[in-house]
Motif scaffolding. Structure first.
Motif, PDB file in Angstrom:
ATOM      1  N   ARG A  86       0.962  -1.385  -0.026  1.00  0.00           N
ATOM      2  CA  ARG A  86      -0.103  -0.009  -0.080  1.00  0.00           C
ATOM      3  C   ARG A  86       1.073   1.349  -0.150  1.00  0.00           C
ATOM      4  NH1 ARG A  86      -5.310   0.238   0.601  1.00  0.00           N
ATOM      5  NH2 ARG A  86      -5.223   2.183   1.783  1.00  0.00           N
ATOM      6  N   HIS A  87       0.484   2.352  -0.593  1.00  0.00           N
ATOM      7  CA  HIS A  87       1.175   3.557  -0.650  1.00  0.00           C
ATOM      8  C   HIS A  87       0.235   4.627  -0.426  1.00  0.00           C
ATOM      9  CE1 HIS A  87       4.500   1.433  -2.788  1.00  0.00           C
ATOM     10  NE2 HIS A  87       3.562   0.743  -3.305  1.00  0.00           N
ATOM     11  N   TRP A  88       0.862   5.942  -0.385  1.00  0.00           N
ATOM     12  CA  TRP A  88      -0.070   7.055   0.142  1.00  0.00           C
ATOM     13  C   TRP A  88      -1.126   7.442  -0.567  1.00  0.00           C
ATOM     14  CZ3 TRP A  88      -0.727  11.107  -3.068  1.00  0.00           C
ATOM     15  CH2 TRP A  88       0.309  11.342  -4.053  1.00  0.00           C
ATOM     16  N   ASP A  90      -2.971   5.483  -2.186  1.00  0.00           N
ATOM     17  CA  ASP A  90      -4.110   4.396  -1.881  1.00  0.00           C
ATOM     18  C   ASP A  90      -5.423   5.206  -1.093  1.00  0.00           C
ATOM     19  OD1 ASP A  90      -3.552   2.241  -3.454  1.00  0.00           O
ATOM     20  OD2 ASP A  90      -1.922   1.755  -2.113  1.00  0.00           O
ATOM     21  N   GLU A 105       1.638   6.955  -8.991  1.00  0.00           N
ATOM     22  CA  GLU A 105       1.977   5.377  -8.999  1.00  0.00           C
ATOM     23  C   GLU A 105       3.341   5.513 -10.066  1.00  0.00           C
ATOM     24  OE1 GLU A 105       0.603   0.867  -8.762  1.00  0.00           O
ATOM     25  OE2 GLU A 105       0.098   2.079 -10.905  1.00  0.00           O
ATOM     26  N   HIS A 108       6.245   7.814  -8.672  1.00  0.00           N
ATOM     27  CA  HIS A 108       6.857   7.261  -7.482  1.00  0.00           C
ATOM     28  C   HIS A 108       7.928   6.392  -7.959  1.00  0.00           C
ATOM     29  CE1 HIS A 108       7.210   5.518  -3.361  1.00  0.00           C
ATOM     30  NE2 HIS A 108       7.213   4.368  -3.961  1.00  0.00           N
TER      31      HIS A 108
END
Length: 284
Positions: A86-88, A90, A105, A108
């Protein structure tokens, strides 16, 4: 391999590259199914990103398809390895259009970012008030909550050019974008001052194409080009009236690389560009 509902741009890209690997090997879907001890439906689901892949499965597929490009296989295995991370961005899923999250995405995971802007300033260097003014001009008009969500998301995107390990960035900006006073004169002055400061960062190169240079390649376009760990995983994102459009096919990727090279050759040097930005800011 499990099915999932939310398919990210990165997961779709993995599926596309696995399909290309099969096609380049001259293997049919039926033959692929036999090689992998599966069936046609499973192969179709893998290539449509409806079924996820593990790192081991990616390496198995590359082996059976006879892929000799170890760097590409490693890069695809890395995508598979992070499929559950999970990433910010999301946190914005279901709140903003998926295209906004897809841009976050690809930025990143980029090893280098190149952009070209002829009307808007690069999103990664916009101030909060400048970004808010842009979103307030959307048609149809965005609700206040939507505007604030988009502004917050854009500010969070800027993490890729900050911190201890920032992504190398080259941005090409036409003078027209520098002279559009979004948010008024004071906001425009602060925005341009911020741009000058950003241009002094070691990992950032900002180049301006001035009016006096006349016509140039790529006029009118807004291009985001993100480089992957291997050239096959580069991605282009284009802004359109209907949202972002992503490009990953080899031929257009090569064309956009050439276009950005031509635009870069049409611009002022970094120092000359900084001087022009600063001169415009002082006159506001």
């Amino acid at each position: 391999m499990a099915s999932r509902s939310a398919i990210t741009n990165r997961q779709r890209r993995l599926a596309v590259e696995v399909r290309r690997m099969r096609e380049q090997a001259g293997i049919s879907i039926q033959e692929a199914a036999a090689l992998l001890g599966s069936d046609r439906t499973m192969i179709s689901n893998i290539e449509a990103a409806r079924t996820g892949l593990s790192e081991d499965r990616v390496r198995q597929i590359a082996c059976h398809y006879g892929c000799a490009d170890a760097a590409l296989t490693d890069a695809l295995a890395e995508i598979a390895r992070g499929r559950r991370a999970r990433h910010w961005w999301d946190e914005y899923r279901g709140k903003l259009p998926d295209g906004h999250l897809d841009v976050s995405e690809i930025e990143h995971f980029a090893t280098r970012i190149r952009t070209a802007q002829t009307v808007h300033l690069p999103g990664l260097f916009q101030t909060e008030e400048h970004a808010r003014a842009i979103f307030e001009f959307a048609v149809p008009r965005l609700p206040r909550l939507e505007v604030e969500l988009r502004v917050a998301h854009r500010m969070s995107r800027q993490s890729v050019i900050a911190g201890e390990n920032p992504t190398p960035y080259l941005g090409i900006i036409h003078e027209a974008a520098l002279r559009l006073e979004f948010g008024g004169r004071e906001a425009a002055r602060r925005q341009l001052t911020h741009l000058v400061e950003a241009s002094e960062l070691a990992h950032v190169t900002l180049l301006v194409i001035p009016f006096r240079f006349g016509a140039f390649h790529g006029a009118g376009q807004s291009i985001l080009y993100t480089e992957g760990p291997v050239a096959q995983l580069d991605t282009v994102q284009l802004d359109t009236a209907f949202g972002g459009h992503f490009i990953d096919a080899p031929t257009p990727l090569g064309n956009y690389r050439s276009l950005l090279d031509l635009m870069e050759g049409s611009a002022l040097t970094p120092d000359e560009s900084r001087d022009l930005i600063w001169s415009i800011a002082r006159k506001l």
